[in-house]
Scaffold this active site. Structure first.
Site, PDB file in Angstrom:
ATOM      1  N   GLU A  87      50.727  47.956  46.889  1.00 20.47           N
ATOM      2  CA  GLU A  87      49.556  48.629  47.614  1.00 20.47           C
ATOM      3  C   GLU A  87      50.326  50.075  48.044  1.00 20.47           C
ATOM      4  OE1 GLU A  87      45.984  46.730  48.579  1.00 20.47           O
ATOM      5  OE2 GLU A  87      46.800  47.518  46.604  1.00 20.47           O
ATOM      6  N   LYS A  92      50.209  53.331  42.325  1.00 24.54           N
ATOM      7  CA  LYS A  92      49.061  53.061  41.674  1.00 24.54           C
ATOM      8  C   LYS A  92      48.419  54.328  40.946  1.00 24.54           C
ATOM      9  CE  LYS A  92      47.370  49.218  44.490  1.00 24.54           C
ATOM     10  NZ  LYS A  92      47.331  48.173  43.554  1.00 24.54           N
ATOM     11  N   HIS A 114      38.973  42.781  43.062  1.00 24.07           N
ATOM     12  CA  HIS A 114      39.638  42.187  44.041  1.00 24.07           C
ATOM     13  C   HIS A 114      39.577  40.617  43.736  1.00 24.07           C
ATOM     14  CE1 HIS A 114      40.289  41.460  48.589  1.00 24.07           C
ATOM     15  NE2 HIS A 114      41.650  41.204  47.723  1.00 24.07           N
ATOM     16  N   ASN A 146      43.924  34.880  46.057  1.00 23.43           N
ATOM     17  CA  ASN A 146      44.906  33.785  45.665  1.00 23.43           C
ATOM     18  C   ASN A 146      44.687  32.553  46.208  1.00 23.43           C
ATOM     19  OD1 ASN A 146      47.527  33.144  44.829  1.00 23.43           O
ATOM     20  ND2 ASN A 146      48.330  33.550  46.700  1.00 23.43           N
TER      21      ASN A 146
END
Length: 283
Positions: A95, A100, A141, A144
Site C-alpha cells: 500500500e 502502485k 478488494h 484473506n
C-alpha cells in the site's frame, strides 16, 4: 469471465496475490502471476498445490481440477512482461501510492480490458491519476483467505465506466463469489468498519479490559465473527493496520487515531504473523 474462462494477470505474489491467482485458476482461467523473485514463485506454486489438496480433501475441488492447476498458473518476472490484452489484471503490491502508480502504469501499457487494484484503503481516483484509460480502472478488494471469504468489494472510481464495472462484477460471479459495490470513499466500507473494530480492541488491551484471546473469543461467540479483531490484526499485519489508521485519521478525523500500543508494537517490530509476534505468538 462468468463462464469460468478468460485470462487474468495478478501482480504481486504475496498472500493476497496467491489467493487471487488460485481462485481464478481453479475456475478455469489462465492466471499469470508477476513476481520478480523466482524462489518466492516456487513457494507460490507449493502454496497453491497445498490449497488445492486441501480443497480436494474437503470435497470443494475435484482431483481433475486440482491436477490441472499447474498448467493454468504462469509466471513472469515483471509487469512489463505480462501478455498483452488480458481480460483482467489485478495489482496487489504493498500500500504505497508511488509504487502502485508505477506498477499500474506498467500494467496498463500491456492493454488489459480491465485494470484493478486490490488496495484496501487507497483512493481509486488517486490511483487512477496518470492512467491513460481511467475508465477501465477500478478497485477489487479481496479478503484473506481469498479462497474462503465469499465476497469481493468492488470500488467504482469517479471515471470508472459502466462497462468496466459490469466486467468486474461478471469476474466476481465467475469465481463463485458475491460482490458489494461501493463508492471511492476513504477506507471504502469494509476497511473502515474493520479498522474501527480493530483499533477499539487494541485500546481495550491497552486499558487492561481483557487479554487478546478473551476479547477475540467474546467477539467471535457473540457476533459469530470467524476471527477476532486482534488475531485478524496479526494476520493482516500491525504495520498495515497502522498505515491504514493514519490515512483514515487524516481523511476522516481523530476517531481513527491509532492507539499508542499499536504504534509501540510496530516500532518494536511486532508485526503479527509476518514477524512471529503481534498480539499473539506465531511459530
Amino acid at each position: 469471465m462468468a463462464d469460468a474462462t478468460g485470462s487474468v494477470g495478478v501482480v504481486g505474489a504475496g498472500t493476497m496475490g496467491v489467493g487471487i491467482a488460485y481462485v481464478f485458476a481453479v475456475t478455469g482461467a489462465r492466471a499469470v502471476v508477476v513476481e520478480p523473485d523466482h524462489a518466492r514463485m516456487a513457494a507460490v506454486r507449493r502454496e497453491v498445490a497445498g490449497a488445492a489438496e486441501a480443497g480436494v480433501r474437503r470435497g470443494k475441488l475435484s482431483a481433475e481440477v486440482a491436477a490441472g492447476l499447474a498448467d493454468r498458473l504462469e509466471h513472469v518476472p515483471s509487469a512489463d512482461e505480462l501478455p498483452e490484452g488480458l481480460d483482467l489484471v489485478v495489482e496487489t503490491v504493498p500500500e504505497d501510492l508511488a509504487l502502485k502508480h508505477r506498477v499500474l502504469a506498467a500494467c496498463e501499457a500491456r492493454g488489459p480490458a480491465v485494470l484493478a487494484s486490490n488496495t484496501s484503503a487507497l483512493s481509486i481516483d488517486a490511483l487512477a491519476e496518470g492512467l491513460a484509460r481511467p475508465e477501465a480502472f477500478l478497485g477489487m478488494h479481496f479478503f484473506n483467505p481469498v479462497w474462503s471469504i465469499p465476497v469481493v468489494e468492488v470500488v467504482r472510481g469517479a471515471r470508472t465506466s459502466a462497462a468496466t464495472l459490469e466486467t468486474a462484477l461478471a469476474a466476481v460471479t465467475g469465481i463463485g463469489k458475491e460482490s458489494a459495490v461501493v463508492a471511492d470513499a476513504p477506507g471504502f466500507a469494509t476497511s473502515r468498519l474493520d479498522v474501527v473494530a480493530a483499533l477499539e480492541a487494541i485500546r481495550m488491551v491497552e486499558q487492561g479490559v481483557g487479554e487478546p484471546a478473551d476479547i477475540d473469543r467474546a467477539v467471535q461467540l457473540a457476533y459469530r465473527h470467524p476471527v477476532g479483531p486482534l488475531r485478524l490484526t496479526d494476520i493482516v499485519g500491525l504495520d498495515v493496520r497502522l498505515h491504514i489508521a493514519r490515512n483514515l485519521e487524516t481523511a476522516l478525523g481523530p476517531q481513527f487515531a491509532p492507539p499508542q500500543l499499536l504504534v509501540d508494537k510496530v516500532a518494536a517490530g511486532e508485526l503479527g504473523v509476518k514477524s512471529g509476534r503481534g498480539f499473539y505468538d506465531w511459530p
